[in-house]
Design an enzyme around this catalytic site. Structure first.
Site, PDB file in Angstrom:
ATOM      1  N   GLY A 184       0.820  -1.199   0.000  1.00 50.40           N
ATOM      2  CA  GLY A 184       0.000   0.000   0.000  1.00 50.40           C
ATOM      3  C   GLY A 184       0.853   1.247   0.000  1.00 50.40           C
ATOM      4  O   GLY A 184       2.064   1.200   0.236  1.00 50.40           O
ATOM      5  N   PRO A 186       2.375   4.866   1.233  1.00 56.10           N
ATOM      6  CA  PRO A 186       2.851   5.271   2.572  1.00 56.10           C
ATOM      7  C   PRO A 186       1.724   5.910   3.381  1.00 56.10           C
ATOM      8  O   PRO A 186       0.966   6.738   2.876  1.00 56.10           O
ATOM      9  CB  PRO A 186       3.955   6.296   2.261  1.00 56.10           C
ATOM     10  CG  PRO A 186       4.417   5.959   0.877  1.00 56.10           C
ATOM     11  CD  PRO A 186       3.207   5.453   0.152  1.00 56.10           C
ATOM     12  N   GLY A 187       1.626   5.511   4.646  1.00 49.58           N
ATOM     13  CA  GLY A 187       0.637   6.103   5.533  1.00 49.58           C
ATOM     14  C   GLY A 187      -0.705   5.418   5.556  1.00 49.58           C
ATOM     15  O   GLY A 187      -1.631   5.892   6.218  1.00 49.58           O
ATOM     16  N   GLY A 189      -1.327   2.451   6.844  1.00 49.27           N
ATOM     17  CA  GLY A 189      -1.507   1.665   8.060  1.00 49.27           C
ATOM     18  C   GLY A 189      -0.978   0.246   7.989  1.00 49.27           C
ATOM     19  O   GLY A 189      -1.506  -0.633   8.674  1.00 49.27           O
ATOM     20  N   LYS A 190       0.070   0.000   7.224  1.00 43.47           N
ATOM     21  CA  LYS A 190       0.603  -1.363   7.103  1.00 43.47           C
ATOM     22  C   LYS A 190       1.223  -1.829   8.421  1.00 43.47           C
ATOM     23  O   LYS A 190       0.944  -2.928   8.890  1.00 43.47           O
ATOM     24  CB  LYS A 190       1.633  -1.396   5.966  1.00 43.47           C
ATOM     25  CG  LYS A 190       1.079  -0.995   4.606  1.00 43.47           C
ATOM     26  CD  LYS A 190       2.117  -1.125   3.514  1.00 43.47           C
ATOM     27  CE  LYS A 190       3.212  -0.093   3.634  1.00 43.47           C
ATOM     28  NZ  LYS A 190       2.731   1.295   3.456  1.00 43.47           N
ATOM     29  N   THR A 191       2.066  -1.001   9.009  1.00 43.30           N
ATOM     30  CA  THR A 191       2.687  -1.369  10.282  1.00 43.30           C
ATOM     31  C   THR A 191       1.644  -1.493  11.386  1.00 43.30           C
ATOM     32  O   THR A 191       1.728  -2.384  12.244  1.00 43.30           O
ATOM     33  CB  THR A 191       3.749  -0.316  10.669  1.00 43.30           C
ATOM     34  OG1 THR A 191       4.690  -0.178   9.594  1.00 43.30           O
ATOM     35  CG2 THR A 191       4.486  -0.720  11.929  1.00 43.30           C
ATOM     36  N   GLU A 408      -8.437  33.434  -9.865  1.00 42.26           N
ATOM     37  CA  GLU A 408      -9.109  32.389  -9.075  1.00 42.26           C
ATOM     38  C   GLU A 408     -10.605  32.355  -9.362  1.00 42.26           C
ATOM     39  O   GLU A 408     -11.204  31.274  -9.418  1.00 42.26           O
ATOM     40  CB  GLU A 408      -8.847  32.609  -7.582  1.00 42.26           C
ATOM     41  CG  GLU A 408      -7.382  32.557  -7.177  1.00 42.26           C
ATOM     42  CD  GLU A 408      -6.706  31.254  -7.557  1.00 42.26           C
ATOM     43  OE1 GLU A 408      -7.397  30.211  -7.634  1.00 42.26           O
ATOM     44  OE2 GLU A 408      -5.486  31.266  -7.805  1.00 42.26           O
ATOM     45  N   ASP A 483      -1.370  25.440 -14.089  1.00 46.75           N
ATOM     46  CA  ASP A 483      -2.645  25.033 -14.699  1.00 46.75           C
ATOM     47  C   ASP A 483      -2.419  24.442 -16.086  1.00 46.75           C
ATOM     48  O   ASP A 483      -3.024  23.425 -16.452  1.00 46.75           O
ATOM     49  CB  ASP A 483      -3.598  26.229 -14.793  1.00 46.75           C
ATOM     50  CG  ASP A 483      -3.865  26.859 -13.437  1.00 46.75           C
ATOM     51  OD1 ASP A 483      -3.856  26.118 -12.451  1.00 46.75           O
ATOM     52  OD2 ASP A 483      -4.096  28.085 -13.388  1.00 46.75           O
TER      53      ASP A 483
END
Length: 595
Positions: A184, A186-187, A189-191, A408, A483
Site C-alpha cells: 500500500g 505510505p501512511g 496503516g501497514k505497520t 481564481e 494550470d
C-alpha cells in the site's frame, strides 16, 4: 598528672599559640617543676605552654628529645602534658603521590581491559539480529484501533485464528500462509495492521526494518537473518515483521548475466532459505510491508514464502470518517463537531494524513485558547495539511492582488458552469505555499472511474484562470503555468493511455509504463510508437486545449458583469465560500450546482 597523646589540637588554639612569647627550653622546664603551667603541648620540636593566667609561651626542643628526658613525666605534677601525634598525617602526606600514581596505573589497566572486552563483544554481536521485541503484554494494538481497512482485517483474521488455534487447521491438513505481504501507499496503516495482528493473537512481535540487515561487511546481513529466525522459533508462536522489505528484497541479477554477489543479495538468499526452511508446526508467521511490490524478487513472492498479498488502498469516504473517529478518541472535541464534513474534504488522503489533521486541529484549538476542538479548527487543519500554511506576510501589490482575484474567480466560474466538474468549495486569494491564491473543488463522493466529458470539463476549469486574465486585463501572466501543465498532462493521458483520442489515434495505448505507481509519481514511460503517431498525439493535445480554452473564454466573457461583482467582494474579504459565490452569481444561497 599523666601524659596524654592527642591527634588534633582543640579549636581556637592555633590563633592562641600564634601570639605565644618565646622562652628557652630550660625556663619552660623550671616552670613545669614549679607548677606555673596549666598545660604543655608538644608538637614535633615545638613546645607550647599555657599558664594559669591564660598566657602562652613557646620554646624549641631537640628533635630526638623525649618528654621523659625533659623531666615532664612526674605523676605528682598537676601540669597536663599533651603530645600531638602528627606522624599519621605526615605519613599519609608522604605516601599520597605514590598512592595516586598507583591508582592511576590500575585505572588505566582496567579501562584498557574493558575496552578490549567491549570490542570483542561488539565483534561477536555484530551478526546478531537488531530486531525490537515486544511480548504479548506490550502489544496493546487491536483491530478496533485500525479503521478504514475492513477487507485487509478480514484477510488477517485467519492469521490470528491460526496463531490462537493452530491444531484446528493442522488436523484438517490446512497450511496457513508462511508469509503475508502488506502492500500500500505510505501512511495507509501497514505497520499498524501488523501490530494489531500481534495484539489480537497475543503473541510476541519481532519488528525490524529491511535496511537494518544490510551492512558494509559481507555476511553480516545473512548472519542477522539467521539469528532473527532462530530467536523467532524459540518464541513461537510469534510474528516477524519486516518493514520496507524492498530495501533488501529487490530483484537479483544486477551485476552481469550471472547475477550479483553483494551483501544485499546474500541477505535476500538467507531470507528465502529461512522462510522455506520452517519446520512444520513452528507457528512463526512472517509479515512484511512495502510500497514498491514491483521491484521485489520473484522468488520472494512465490507460494511457500510470501504467498498472501494484501493490498491496502487509500480510505474511502466511510473509512475516512471512521479513521477520524479513532484519532479523535483521545482528544477533547466540542459538541456538534461533524467529522463527516471533514471526511468529504479529505479525498485521497491516507490514515497518516488524517491523524495529522486531528493533531493540527488540536494545536489550533490550543493556540486560540479553546478547551475543546471546534469545527473551525478542523476546517483550518484540513486546509493547512492539503493546501499549506497561509502566508499573510507575503505582500502583493494592488495590481497583483487584483489579477490573482480574477484568476481564481475564473477557475471558480468556469468550473461551476461545467456540468461534470467537481463542486466548488472555497475561493481564497491568501497565499498558501507557492500559490498566490487557491480555488478549491471537492467531489461529493469517491470516484473510481472518470469519463471523457469530465476530463474535458476539468481541462476547461484549469484554463479558466488564464481566460479571465486575458479578457479582463488584455494581458497574461505566469500565474497559469501550473494550470497549463496539469491540463496538458490530462490531455496527453487521454490520448496515450485512455483511448480517448481522435480517429487518427484509435483505441491504442501509446508508451509502455515501467513499474507500478505507488508513491504518487508516474513511472517511466518507454516510447513504443512512431514519429507519425507522436505528431498525432501532439496535434490532439494542442487542438483539445485550444478548444477548451476558447470554451472557457466564452464563459468568462458571457458572465463578465458577475465576475466583476464577485471580484469586488473577494478583494475585500480575501476568502469566499460556495454560499457567498452562489448568492452573487445566481442570486440565491445554497449548495446546488448549476448544470
Amino acid at each position: 598528672m599523666a601524659v596524654y597523646s592527642i591527634t588534633n589540637p582543640a579549636r581556637g588554639e592555633e590563633k592562641m599559640f600564634a601570639d605565644a612569647r618565646e622562652v628557652p627550653i630550660s625556663e619552660m622546664t623550671r616552670g613545669y617543676t614549679a607548677g606555673d603551667f596549666e598545660r604543655i603541648l608538644v608538637r614535633d620540636n615545638k613546645v607550647f605552654a599555657v599558664t594559669h593566667s591564660g598566657a602562652t609561651v613557646q620554646s624549641y626542643k631537640e628533635a630526638g628529645e623525649s618528654v621523659s628526658q625533659l623531666g615532664w613525666n612526674d605523676p605528682e605534677n598537676p601540669t597536663v602534658v599533651e603530645i600531638e601525634n602528627r606522624e599519621a598525617a605526615n605519613l599519609f602526606l608522604a605516601i599520597l603521590p605514590d598512592l595516586l600514581f598507583f591508582i592511576l596505573i590500575i585505572s588505566g589497566i582496567v579501562w584498557l581491559f574493558r575496552g578490549i572486552a567491549r570490542s570483542q563483544s561488539s565483534a561477536l554481536s555484530f551478526g546478531k539480529s537488531r530486531a525490537r521485541v515486544a511480548d504479548a503484554k506490550q502489544v496493546k494494538t487491536r483491530f478496533k484501533d485500525v479503521a478504514g481497512a475492513e477487507e485487509a482485517k478480514e484477510d488477517l483474521v485467519e492469521v490470528v485464528d491460526f496463531l490462537k488455534n493452530p491444531k484446528k487447521y493442522i488436523n484438517l491438513g490446512a497450511k496457513i500462509p508462511k508469509g503475508v505481504l502488506l502492500v500500500g501507499a505510505p501512511g495507509t496503516g501497514k505497520t499498524l495492521l501488523a501490530r494489531a495482528v500481534a495484539g489480537e493473537a497475543g503473541v510476541p512481535f519481532f519488528s525490524i526494518a529491511g535496511s537494518e540487515f544490510v551492512e558494509m561487511f559481507v555476511g553480516v546481513g545473512a548472519s542477522r537473518v539467521r539469528d532473527l529466525f532462530m530467536k523467532a522459533k524459540r518464541n513461537a508462536p510469534c510474528i516477524v515483521f519486516i518493514d520496507e522489505i524492498d530495501a533488501v528484497g529487490r530483484q537479483r541479477g544486477g551485476a552481469g548475466f550471472g547475477g550479483g554477489h553483494d551483501e544485499r543479495e546474500q541477505t535476500l538468499n538467507q531470507i528465502l532459505t529461512e522462510m522455506d526452511g520452517f519446520e512444520q508446526g513452528t507457528n512463526v508467521i512472517v509479515m512484511a510491508a512495502t510500497n514498491r511490490p514491483d521491484v521485489l524478487d520473484h522468488a520472494l513472492l512465490r507460494p511457500g514464502r510470501f504467498d498472501r498479498r494484501i493490498f491496502i488502498d487509500k480510505p474511502d469516504l466511510d473509512a475516512r470518517q471512521k479513521i477520524l473517529e479513532v484519532h479523535m478518541r483521545n482528544k477533547k472535541a466540542a459538541k456538534g463537531v461533524d467529522l463527516s464534513t471533514v471526511a468529504k474534504q479529505t479525498v485521497g488522503l491516507t490514515g497518516a494524513d488524517l491523524e495529522n489533521i486531528t493533531n493540527e486541529a488540536a494545536i489550533f484549538a490550543a493556540k486560540r485558547g479553546r478547551k475543546s476542538i471546534a469545527q473551525p479548527d478542523l476546517v483550518d487543519a484540513v486546509e493547512k495539511v492539503t493546501l499549506g500554511s497561509e502566508k499573510k506576510s507575503r505582500k502583493l501589490t494592488e495590481r497583483e492582488k487584483k489579477i490573482t482575484a480574477y484568476h481564481e474567480l475564473g477557475h471558480a466560474l468556469v468550473g461551476h458552469l461545467c456540468p461534470e466538474s467537481d463542486p466548488l468549495h472555497k475561493i481564497s486569494i491568501v497565499s498558501r505555499g507557492s500559490a498566490l491564491g487557491v480555488t478549491w473543488f471537492l467531489p461529493q463522493e469517491d470516484q473510481y472511474t472518470t469519463s471523457k466529458t469530465k476530463f474535458l470539463d476539468e481541462i476547461c476549469g484549469l484554463l479558466g484562470g488564464r481566460a479571465a486574465e486575458e479578457i479582463i486585463f488584455n494581458e497574461i501572466t505566469t500565474g497559469a503555468s501550473n494550470d497549463i501543465e496539469q491540463a496538458s498532462q490530462i490531455c496527453r493521458n487521454m490520448a496515450m493511455h485512455y483511448g480517448m483520442g481522435d480517429e487518427d489515434l484509435g483505441i491504442v495505448a501509446y508508451g509502455e509504463k515501467q513499474g507500478t505507481m505507488f508513491l504518487g509519481v508516474d513511472p517511466a514511460v518507454t516510447r513504443n510508437y512512431s514519429e507519425q503517431m507522436a505528431r498525432h498525439i501532439d496535434e490532439f493535445v494542442r487542438e483539445t486545449i485550444q478548444e477548451q480554452y476558447k470554451r472557457a473564454k466564452d464563459m468568462v466573457a458571457k458572465h463578465r458583469k458577475k465576475l466583476d461583482e464577485l471580484a469586488a467582494v473577494l478583494l475585500k474579504k480575501e476568502t469566499m465560500s460556495l454560499e457567498e459565490f452562489l448568492e452573487i452569481f445566481e442570486g440565491k444561497s445554497g449548495k446546488e450546482k448549476k448544470a
